[in-house]
Design an enzyme around this catalytic site. Structure first.
Site, mmCIF file in Angstrom:
data_model
loop_
_atom_site.group_PDB
_atom_site.id
_atom_site.type_symbol
_atom_site.label_atom_id
_atom_site.label_comp_id
_atom_site.label_asym_id
_atom_site.label_seq_id
_atom_site.Cartn_x
_atom_site.Cartn_y
_atom_site.Cartn_z
ATOM 1 N N ASP A 37 62.876 -75.956 36.536
ATOM 2 C CA ASP A 37 61.495 -75.993 37.033
ATOM 3 C C ASP A 37 60.551 -76.647 36.017
ATOM 4 O OD1 ASP A 37 62.668 -74.347 39.001
ATOM 5 O OD2 ASP A 37 62.071 -72.535 37.916
ATOM 6 N N GLU A 213 59.299 -74.854 48.380
ATOM 7 C CA GLU A 213 58.750 -74.334 47.131
ATOM 8 C C GLU A 213 58.524 -75.484 46.151
ATOM 9 O OE1 GLU A 213 61.708 -71.591 45.695
ATOM 10 O OE2 GLU A 213 62.952 -73.177 44.813
#
Length: 334
Positions: A37, A213
């Site tokens: 991420d 997401e």
């Protein structure tokens, strides 16, 4: 969602220059092992800060360098660690570093020590000039209208207004996460309305889990683009694309367009598996668009994908098609 123009726009967007454009910039990939991420913030003086999820899910770390490649060997510092009990006590995920009105903010997701999947969005802040040296203050939860599983907050400014986009389970149960957007009053307060930009509807967004997401925002040629990630975080993880005209009302969901297929996904030929949860920065020239993302270099995972630590941070050039859409050059390795 405005689906009328999708077919034509997607054809233009994916009219790829993969076969004629190489990547002049060379990156020492992976930029960071076991860092998922990833988010890079580049300052006006050309300093790069890398913040990302660590596989222990227990702390927030930061490194800085004068080049993207330099981040690979840069010293990493722990800025904050999880609580021993209560909120912010587990699953410390997907931190992002932003500078807003002269103050640094970190947005991140966290569960509770006693209820690890009760995940919400939180913020830290510091007014130090260098975030590596900051004494970070807990700003509390970024509150949403619906109190439910929420994560992956990002923020951007457009035409004098600040917005946040995040992932949230807005319908409950096994429906999964949608991307939601709201205007902001300040760096930690949403003003609403909270508008759903996309929900998992296509098969490539619903492999093992229903997931939209990891939003990231870029602008080009009169359009705002939002990349996002879909499906489970194994080799099915991939990147989708939303876009809107820059002068359209951003909080009207019907003004947004969505690609019916992923724009960046597993490519076994170049050993890129499950690419996703990306961010964007620019190269040292201040102009060339760089995509920062994580992926694995193997398909088979032992156990649950979240227990596998080997999502690594990578960097690659993104080009623009003649129609002004981002070309992720799916067939090109890093």
């Amino acid at each position: 969602m405005n689906l009328i123009k999708i077919a034509l726009a997607v054809v233009l967007a994916i009219s790829s220059t993969e076969n004629i454009i190489g990547q002049e910039l060379q990156f020492d990939n992976p930029i960071a092992e076991q860092r998922a991420d990833p988010w890079i913030y580049r300052t006006d003086d050309g300093t790069y800060y890398l913040i990302a999820t660590v596989p222990d899910y227990d702390r927030i770390v930061l490194r800085k360098a004068s080049t993207i490649n330099g981040l690979k060997t840069a010293e990493e510092k722990t800025l904050w660690t999880k609580h021993d009990k209560g909120v912010m006590g587990h699953h410390i995920w997907a931190p992002e570093l932003h500078k807003i009105d002269g103050r640094w903010y970190i947005y991140f997701a966290a569960g509770e020590a006693e209820n690890i999947w009760n995940i919400r969005m939180w913020a830290l802040s510091t007014d130090e000039e260098d975030p590596m040296e900051g004494d970070w203050k807990e700003e509390g939860q970024v509150k949403t209208a619906i109190e439910s599983f929420s994560l992956d907050a990002t923020t951007f400014e457009h035409q004098g207004k600040r917005y946040m986009i995040w992932a949230q389970n807005v319908r409950g149960g096994e429906h999964g996460t949608a991307l939601v957007m709201s205007e902001m009053k300040d760096a930690t307060t949403l003003t609403g309305p909270e508008v759903i930009l996309t929900e998992p509807e296509f098969s490539w967004e619903r492999v093992k889990y229903n997931v939209n997401e990891g939003p990231a925002v870029i602008k080009n040629d009169g359009k705002i683009f939002v990349t996002y990630s879909a499906s489970a975080t194994n080799d099915n993880y991939c990147v989708g694309l939303l876009w809107i005209d820059e002068d359209a009302e951003l909080l009207n969901e019907s003004n947004w367009n969505k690609s019916p297929g992923p724009v960046f996904y597993t490519n076994e030929d170049v050993k890129r598996y499950g690419p996703g949860h990306n961010s964007f920065t620019t190269a040292e020239d201040g102009e060339t668009l760089i995509m920062i993302y994580h992926a694995r270099d193997y398909r088979e995972i032992q156990g649950h994908e979240l227990s596998d630590p080997n999502r690594a941070t990578r960097a690659r050039v993104v080009r623009w098609t003649p129609s002004g859409f981002p070309d992720f050059m799916q067939k090109v390795g890093d």
